[in-house]
Scaffold this motif. Structure first.
Motif, PDB file in Angstrom:
ATOM      1  N   ILE A   1       0.814  -1.118  -0.061  1.00 48.44           N
ATOM      2  CA  ILE A   1       0.070   0.140   0.138  1.00 48.44           C
ATOM      3  C   ILE A   1       0.827   1.004  -0.194  1.00 48.44           C
ATOM      4  N   ASP A   2       0.616   2.049  -0.914  1.00 49.05           N
ATOM      5  CA  ASP A   2       1.367   3.297  -0.987  1.00 49.05           C
ATOM      6  C   ASP A   2       0.883   4.508  -0.369  1.00 49.05           C
ATOM      7  N   ASN A   3      -0.482   4.668  -0.254  1.00 49.09           N
ATOM      8  CA  ASN A   3      -1.200   5.641   0.328  1.00 49.09           C
ATOM      9  C   ASN A   3      -2.056   5.572   1.394  1.00 49.09           C
ATOM     10  N   VAL A   4      -1.980   6.364   2.550  1.00 51.18           N
ATOM     11  CA  VAL A   4      -2.907   6.048   3.461  1.00 51.18           C
ATOM     12  C   VAL A   4      -3.626   7.627   3.858  1.00 51.18           C
ATOM     13  N   PHE A   5      -4.877   7.263   4.379  1.00 56.78           N
ATOM     14  CA  PHE A   5      -5.484   8.587   4.846  1.00 56.78           C
ATOM     15  C   PHE A   5      -5.913   8.538   6.246  1.00 56.78           C
ATOM     16  N   VAL A   6      -5.530   9.825   7.039  1.00 56.14           N
ATOM     17  CA  VAL A   6      -5.333   9.756   8.303  1.00 56.14           C
ATOM     18  C   VAL A   6      -6.634  10.766   8.763  1.00 56.14           C
TER      19      VAL A   6
END
Length: 305
Positions: free
Chosen positions: A112-117
């Protein structure tokens, strides 16, 4: 691909996991309709456990229950099924910082390259964990540290996450004013966030004003507008109380004057198309659709844009 590095205009969608005990088949069917339009990524919401009462063996017990479990399973399934970038939501509420570290290590294994916090909603019956963060910037900082190889209590390789956070063109409902809210957003950017997805809005001027205020504060990351078509007069009345956003009088009148549910549907679709046309004229990086896992209206919009 890291969202911060996407150069061309893109579309993306947010989906929610199915309710506990339900199949993911309907979710797949909804996403199948979108895939011909090549979404840059699919974000998947996360729902913390809530305490509920159960009668078990003659006893009344208060136990944690996640109404929409399986976010990480859905993330893995969508990545493998569609070969698309999938962006998991990570919530401070309902997770300890140590649990989040383990979760992020698993996401790194998955590629996984992107995360949303996000912090997450403060509900009375949501379980507060020991070592839980109170603010989103704290989790952003933890992920930034992991990207540098700094872990809480273990040794592991550097991660390479691109971190996204939420922005509110009409301010977060807990903030006293928009200026203060932007100060909080800047703290998340300074901690390492690299892109922003906005809360839904229905007046493009509010988005443009929001971006201008961010640039004035030297916040220069991508600000991706989040949109949700309103497809009925009834939902138009509910949305402000749920998401703390305004509905323009023009849209309310058009929905109220629609004579059938089908007319309401097309009123919402056409209004959203006009919003997108105005946004594209001003070179927005992309459009992020909040689908609630129902993509019929999104497909009709995409046919036109």
């Amino acid at each position: 691909m890291k969202i911060s590095q996407i150069k061309d205009f893109f579309i993306s969608i947010e989906v929610i996991p199915p309710l506990r005990g339900h199949s993911a088949d309907n979710l797949y069917k909804a996403i199948d309709k979108i895939m011909p339009y090549n979404p840059a990524f699919i974000s998947v919401t996360k729902h913390p456990p809530e305490l509920e009462y159960y009668e078990i063996d003659g006893q009344i017990l208060k136990l944690p229950k996640v109404k929409r479990p399986g976010t990480m399973g859905i993330v893995a399934a969508l990545k493998m099924r569609y070969n698309v970038d999938v962006v998991p939501h990570l919530t401070c509420i309902g997770n300890s910082k140590f649990e989040l570290e383990e979760l992020l290590i698993d996401l790194d294994f998955l590629g996984i390259d992107n995360v949303f916090v996000i912090r997450g909603d403060k509900k009375k019956n949501v379980i507060k964990k020991e070592w839980q963060y109170d603010y989103a910037y704290q989790l952003v900082q933890q992920i930034s540290d992991m990207n540098k190889g700094k872990y809480l209590y273990q040794t592991a390789k550097k991660t390479n996450f691109c971190i996204g956070v939420a922005g509110y063109p009409e301010k977060h409902y807990e903030s006293p004013n928009l200026k203060t809210d932007i100060k909080y957003l800047k703290r998340k950017i300074e901690a390492g966030a690299q892109f922003v997805i906005t809360q839904m809005f229905f007046d493009v001027e509010k988005y443009f004003n929001f971006v201008k205020l961010l640039r004035d504060e030297e916040i220069n990351v991508k600000v991706i507008p989040g949109l949700k078509p309103i497809l009925s007069y009834k939902s138009a009345l509910k949305i402000p109380g749920t998401f703390y956003v305004d509905i323009p009088e023009e849209l309310i009148e058009k929905l109220d004057n629609a004579r059938t549910p089908k007319e309401e549907f097309w009123t919402g679709v056409k209004y959203t198309i006009k919003l997108i046309e105005k946004l594209k004229e001003n070179n927005v990086p992309g459009i992020h659709f909040f689908t609630m896992s129902n993509t019929d209206a999104i497909v009709e919009i995409l046919k036109h844009i």
